[in-house]
Design an enzyme around this catalytic site. Structure first.
Site, short mmCIF file in Angstrom:
data_model
loop_
_atom_site.label_atom_id
_atom_site.label_comp_id
_atom_site.label_asym_id
_atom_site.label_seq_id
_atom_site.Cartn_x
_atom_site.Cartn_y
_atom_site.Cartn_z
N THR A 46 5.81 3.02 -6.77
CA THR A 46 5.81 4.37 -7.33
C THR A 46 4.70 5.22 -6.71
OG1 THR A 46 6.61 3.48 -9.42
CG2 THR A 46 5.70 5.70 -9.47
N TYR A 109 18.11 4.89 -14.16
CA TYR A 109 19.21 5.85 -14.30
C TYR A 109 20.49 5.19 -14.77
CZ TYR A 109 22.42 9.70 -13.78
OH TYR A 109 23.35 10.66 -14.06
N TYR A 135 9.22 -5.78 -12.27
CA TYR A 135 8.44 -4.61 -12.65
C TYR A 135 9.13 -3.96 -13.84
CZ TYR A 135 6.04 -0.03 -12.08
OH TYR A 135 5.32 1.11 -12.28
N ARG A 140 9.74 5.03 -17.13
CA ARG A 140 10.33 5.63 -15.93
C ARG A 140 11.80 5.25 -15.75
NH1 ARG A 140 7.31 7.98 -11.71
NH2 ARG A 140 5.07 7.93 -12.01
N LYS A 164 5.07 -7.35 -13.42
CA LYS A 164 4.13 -6.24 -13.62
C LYS A 164 4.57 -5.54 -14.90
CE LYS A 164 2.70 -1.74 -11.75
NZ LYS A 164 2.87 -0.74 -10.67
N ILE A 206 -1.83 -4.52 -11.18
CA ILE A 206 -1.32 -3.77 -10.03
C ILE A 206 -1.67 -2.33 -10.32
CG2 ILE A 206 0.73 -3.10 -8.73
CD1 ILE A 206 1.86 -5.89 -9.29
#
Length: 294
Positions: A46, A109, A135, A140, A164, A206
């Site tokens: 990101t 999405y 992750y 998000r 993560k 991270i």
């Protein structure tokens, strides 16, 4: 054995004024990280603005980073996608280029059910041999990888090694680690939660903060790894105002401004991200000064 322990930097990608990758400055940032205690580099995540890169450019940046680091510390390539076929393709290329592991975000999405996540990550695991870190960032992606799913993946596939965790939900994280019984390598995905995450069995972070404060972020992690949580807690508290400023706008807008403040020419952001608001930038500069970075 874990891919790394300590502070892995979610490294930013410097751009030139024309929007192309500034490889000269990217090399400077890589060398700055290695010289100042970063334990691993996570490229094209990101913070690296991978979402605005073509597949070809994305993998060029990954290869450049792997080649420049040259095995001095681990390099983990961001290869996640909401298209399983694309995630498999990028992960296979990263393996060919010599990545030490890949970081794969949950599908965004279009999202997925938990069964869909099992199939998605399983397909990636079956396509490559290097380690995979999941992750989980529901803010998000709109998609939460549940504890049972993480543990099932780590037990079923030998190369799915950890996660993560950027859920911000310490109860969920604790539940996952309780179920895992040691089979999940946990990394904090939030710079303001390094110590809490490591207190429930995390191996490090991270980090966005590491872009500008690599040694300090490493030190927070190392104190936890040494069992000195009292000192780690104080170091975490000291960093909190700067971390807040680094997330006053969507990542990586503030951290690219912060990099400019320490002399790294991070360059512009790619649309739809835009330059930091002056008021927020002033607060960020003040916190950078207080933290002793400028």
């Amino acid at each position: 054995m874990a891919i790394f322990k300590g502070a892995g930097v979610a490294i930013a990608t410097p751009f030139n004024a024309n929007g192309e990758v500034n490889y000269e400055e990217f090399e400077r940032l890589i060398e700055f990280q290695i010289a100042n205690g970063t334990d691993a580099i996570i490229v094209c995540g990101t913070t690296g603005e991978a979402a605005t890169m073509s597949e070809e450019e994305h993998m060029e940046v990954v290869k450049f980073c792997i080649d420049k680091v040259n095995k001095r510390i681990p390099v983990i390539a961001g290869t996640g996608s909401n298209c399983t076929e694309t995630a498999v393709k990028l992960s296979k290329i990263a393996e060919e280029y010599g990545a030490d592991g890949v970081l794969c975000v949950s599908p965004y999405y279009n999202k997925a059910t938990q069964n869909g996540l099992l199939a998605h990550f399983g397909a990636i695991a079956e396509a490559i041999n290097i380690p995979i870190i999941l992750y989980n960032v529901p803010s998000r992606t709109g998609c939460n990888i549940m504890p049972e799913t993480v543990v099932k993946l780590c037990r079923q596939y030998k190369n799915i090694v950890g996660i993560k965790d950027a859920t911000g939900n310490i109860a969920q994280t604790s539940r996952m680690m309780q179920l895992a019984e040691g089979c999940v390598d946990l990394y904090s995905g939030n710079d303001d939660e390094i110590v809490p995450i490591m207190a429930v069995g995390g191996l490090g972070v991270i980090s966005v903060l590491s872009n500008v404060a690599p040694q300090q972020t490493h030190d927070i992690c190392q104190k936890c790894l040494d069992g000195d949580f009292a000192t780690a807690r104080e170091l975490q508290f000291k960093a909190l105002p700067l971390v807040k400023a680094l997330f006053s706008e969507v990542n990586p807008i503030p951290v690219k401004s912060a990099l400019e403040m320490i002399g790294i020419k991070a360059g512009p952001l790619r649309l739809p991200l835009t330059k930091m608001e002056p008021a927020n930038e002033a607060v960020l500069k003040e916190e950078m000064q207080k933290y002793g970075l400028i």
